[in-house]
Scaffold this motif. Structure first.
Motif, short mmCIF file in Angstrom:
data_model
loop_
_atom_site.label_atom_id
_atom_site.label_comp_id
_atom_site.label_asym_id
_atom_site.label_seq_id
_atom_site.Cartn_x
_atom_site.Cartn_y
_atom_site.Cartn_z
N THR A 141 0.85 -1.20 0.00
CA THR A 141 0.00 0.00 0.00
C THR A 141 0.88 1.25 0.00
O THR A 141 2.07 1.19 0.32
CB THR A 141 -0.87 0.04 1.28
OG1 THR A 141 0.02 0.08 2.40
CG2 THR A 141 -1.77 -1.18 1.38
N VAL A 162 -4.01 7.71 -9.14
CA VAL A 162 -5.20 7.26 -8.41
C VAL A 162 -6.24 8.39 -8.35
O VAL A 162 -7.44 8.15 -8.47
CB VAL A 162 -4.81 6.83 -6.97
CG1 VAL A 162 -6.04 6.43 -6.19
CG2 VAL A 162 -3.82 5.68 -7.02
N GLN A 163 -5.75 9.61 -8.20
CA GLN A 163 -6.66 10.76 -8.12
C GLN A 163 -7.43 10.98 -9.42
O GLN A 163 -8.59 11.34 -9.42
CB GLN A 163 -5.89 12.06 -7.79
CG GLN A 163 -5.14 12.05 -6.48
CD GLN A 163 -6.08 11.89 -5.30
OE1 GLN A 163 -7.15 12.49 -5.28
NE2 GLN A 163 -5.70 11.05 -4.35
N LYS A 192 -5.25 1.11 -3.70
CA LYS A 192 -5.90 2.38 -3.39
C LYS A 192 -7.18 2.54 -4.23
O LYS A 192 -8.21 2.98 -3.72
CB LYS A 192 -4.93 3.54 -3.66
CG LYS A 192 -5.38 4.87 -3.09
CD LYS A 192 -5.23 4.84 -1.58
CE LYS A 192 -5.96 6.02 -0.94
NZ LYS A 192 -6.02 5.91 0.51
N VAL A 193 -7.08 2.18 -5.50
CA VAL A 193 -8.27 2.28 -6.35
C VAL A 193 -9.36 1.34 -5.81
O VAL A 193 -10.53 1.70 -5.74
CB VAL A 193 -7.95 1.92 -7.82
CG1 VAL A 193 -9.22 1.94 -8.67
CG2 VAL A 193 -6.94 2.89 -8.39
N GLU A 195 -9.83 0.49 -2.83
CA GLU A 195 -10.42 1.10 -1.63
C GLU A 195 -11.41 2.20 -2.02
O GLU A 195 -12.52 2.27 -1.50
CB GLU A 195 -9.27 1.69 -0.81
CG GLU A 195 -9.62 2.16 0.57
CD GLU A 195 -8.39 2.83 1.20
OE1 GLU A 195 -7.27 2.30 1.10
OE2 GLU A 195 -8.56 3.93 1.77
N ASN A 196 -11.01 3.05 -2.99
CA ASN A 196 -11.87 4.17 -3.39
C ASN A 196 -13.07 3.73 -4.22
O ASN A 196 -14.16 4.26 -4.06
CB ASN A 196 -11.09 5.18 -4.23
CG ASN A 196 -10.00 5.86 -3.43
OD1 ASN A 196 -9.98 5.75 -2.21
ND2 ASN A 196 -9.10 6.54 -4.11
N GLN A 197 -12.81 2.82 -5.16
CA GLN A 197 -13.86 2.42 -6.10
C GLN A 197 -13.91 0.91 -6.23
O GLN A 197 -13.46 0.35 -7.24
CB GLN A 197 -13.59 3.07 -7.47
CG GLN A 197 -13.75 4.58 -7.45
CD GLN A 197 -13.09 5.19 -8.67
OE1 GLN A 197 -11.91 5.51 -8.64
NE2 GLN A 197 -13.83 5.34 -9.74
#
Ligand code: ADP
Ligand code: MG
Length: 489
Positions: A141, A162-163, A192-193, A195-197
């Motif tokens: 991570t 990622v943003q 991370k992606v 987690e976000n999506q």
């Protein structure tokens, strides 16, 4: 190249003759071959549930490993992928399910919570993981990635990806020498992606896996399925792309997939051991695609970079080292983070073998001396600080040696440390003695102490025996080679 999966039915046949029919049907009939990885040393299997994995590992580990090795002799590691879509609860016989289980572990409970619209797709090729499988390792991570001068740019750019998925840098191409964090970083993007999506279709894979899958799709005459599978991906993370060098038809396939994804603004991240222009044997049109977005490298570490990483890892592992000791380790001019982890693993091992006192400067000196083995290190001074200078690290640690030998012989660490003189336990133990001596340059008394408090003469005798066998006995020679290869991977 032969179809590696074609031996799988033979493995299952072997198992049939070794376990009861109901156990076979309940636990093995649904285990499917996915791929071989790591030059044939790792087999990836798909199982219907986490419970299957756990049960096989707990109850059938040895017989399963042996059956696999009969047809895949190099496999030392079994990796399970959970394929919830393939679960057929009704076929799991009730007698073997009559066990004391937590509800969450029970396949029937899993089935209930699984979305029933996830129908089994009979046409889905076995060598392509189910859509729900992303192959990401959750330990990689951004949080555990230490940002230092040499990787700052790569880390920032990866964060930016990622943003602004698919928009900012597409593709992102990260390159560096081995062990400097490419795999960690590319998987951090995926995690991370995720987690976000969580609904996005994210796929991480080494380019080697891509090649193998493509070959299997060719052999099965279903390359269009292969292509459709990847066209459906939202975030494609391909590690070690240099592996495509010289493989023209795979490159062509990758080129088309790449174009389609990129035109649809799907994010692509690629890593490599060198820059796009430096990879020999990759078509020009791919090289130019790789350079279209952002190309960033991770360079070698200086003292300050090494220190930052060491301090972070000491803190996370809660190792009782002083600031001064951390500094001394940082002075070792290792080439990469993996070697730093190697030193810290040695520290950890030593601490666990010496529970009754603090980790001293002398302990550290002994560990750092181990890295001198097989180098033309000119000792610039002696003692605690002296050894740290100009030392070349090898990545081999006592723990890795034990782990690798245990895996190869399917033994537990306790077998090695214990007193059994059973033939293969004795042999495994003596190979470990010998590797400690040869590859880590440890002394006979230290080896004896580390491996179950044995007398130095026992260790010496074992080392002599293996020294002899390594020249005369092909099997022993191969075991040593396999262990060493496994440690370096
Ligand atoms: P590469 O893919 O470039 O060969 P890896 O990503 O496999 O390197 O890194 C090797 C090891 O070092 C891994 O265990 C990884 O977690 C660790 N590592 C590398 N860079 C960092 C970093 N900046 N912070 C923390 N750990 C790192
Ligand atoms: Mg890597």
């Amino acid at each position: 190249m032969s179809v590696v999966s074609e031996y799988w039915p033979l493995v299952l046949e072997t198992l049939k003759s070794k376990v009861s029919e109901s156990n076979y049907r309940a636990w093995f009939a649904k285990v499917e071959f996915v791929s071989l990885d790591n030059q044939g040393r790792k087999v990836i299997l798909s199982v219907p549930s986490a419970f299957h994995k756990k049960y096989i590992e707990n109850k059938f580990k040895k017989v399963f490993q042996e059956s696999i090795n009969k047809y895949y002799p190099q496999v030392i590691h079994i990796d399970y992928r959970i394929d919830v879509q393939s679960l057929h609860v009704e076929e799991v016989s009730q007698d073997v399910l009559n066990l004391d289980l937590k509800e969450s572990e029970h396949p029937i409970a899993e089935k209930k919570s699984t979305n029933t619209s996830n129908k089994v797709d009979e046409n889905h090729p076995k060598y392509l993981p189910a859509k729900s499988i992303n192959s990401l390792n959750p330990k990689y991570t951004f949080d555990s990635f230490v940002v230092t001068k040499n990787n700052e740019m790569a880390a920032n750019v990866a964060g930016g990806v990622v943003q602004e998925l698919g928009k900012l840098y597409n593709p992102l191409f990260v390159y560096s020498k081995v062990g400097l964090g490419k795999t960690h970083l590319i998987q951090s993007v995926g995690n991370k992606v995720l987690e976000n999506q969580p609904n996005l279709n994210i796929k991480y894979l080494p380019a080697e896996t891509f090649v193998n899958q493509f070959i299997l799709s060719l052999q099965n005459r279903e390359t269009s399925k292969f292509r459709d599978y990847y066209k459906d991906v939202d975030v494609l993370l391909v590690d070690d792309i240099q592996f495509l060098a010289g493989k023209e038809s795979t490159q062509e396939q990758f080129f088309h997939i790449f174009n389609e994804l990129q035109q649809a603004n799907k994010q692509i991240v690629i890593t490599s051991d060198r820059s796009p222009q430096e990879i020999v044997g990759i078509e020009d049109r791919l090289v130019s695609r790789f350079s279209m977005g952002m190309v960033v490298d991770i360079s070698g570490m200086d003292l300050e970079d090494r220190l930052a990483i060491i301090e972070d890892k000491i803190l996370r592992a809660k190792l009782p080292l002083t600031t001064e000791q951390a500094r001394v380790i940082a002075e070792v001019k290792v080439a990469n983070v993996r070697e730093i982890e190697g030193i810290l693993n040695k520290v950890k091992a030593r601490i666990s073998f010496l529970p009754n006192r603090n980790f001293s400067d002398e302990d550290l000196e002994i560990i750092l001396q181990g890295f001198v083995a097989n180098t033309d290190f000119a000792r610039v001074g002696t003692g605690f600080r002296g050894v740290a200078q100009n030392i070349k690290a090898s990545g081999t640690t006592p723990e890795r040696i034990i782990d690798a030998v245990c895996k190869l012989f399917t033994l537990q660490k306790s077998d090695i440390l214990g007193s059994s003189r059973q033939k293969d336990i004795s042999l495994a133990r003596q190979i470990i003695f010998w590797l400690y001596k040869n590859d880590l340059d440890l002394s006979y008394p230290v080896i004896g102490k580390m491996l179950g408090d044995r007398d130095h003469s026992t260790v010496m005798h074992g080392c002599r025996k293996i020294e002899e066998l390594s020249r005369t006995d092909l099997k022993v020679k191969q075991k040593i080679e396999l262990t060493r290869q496994n440690i370096q991977n």
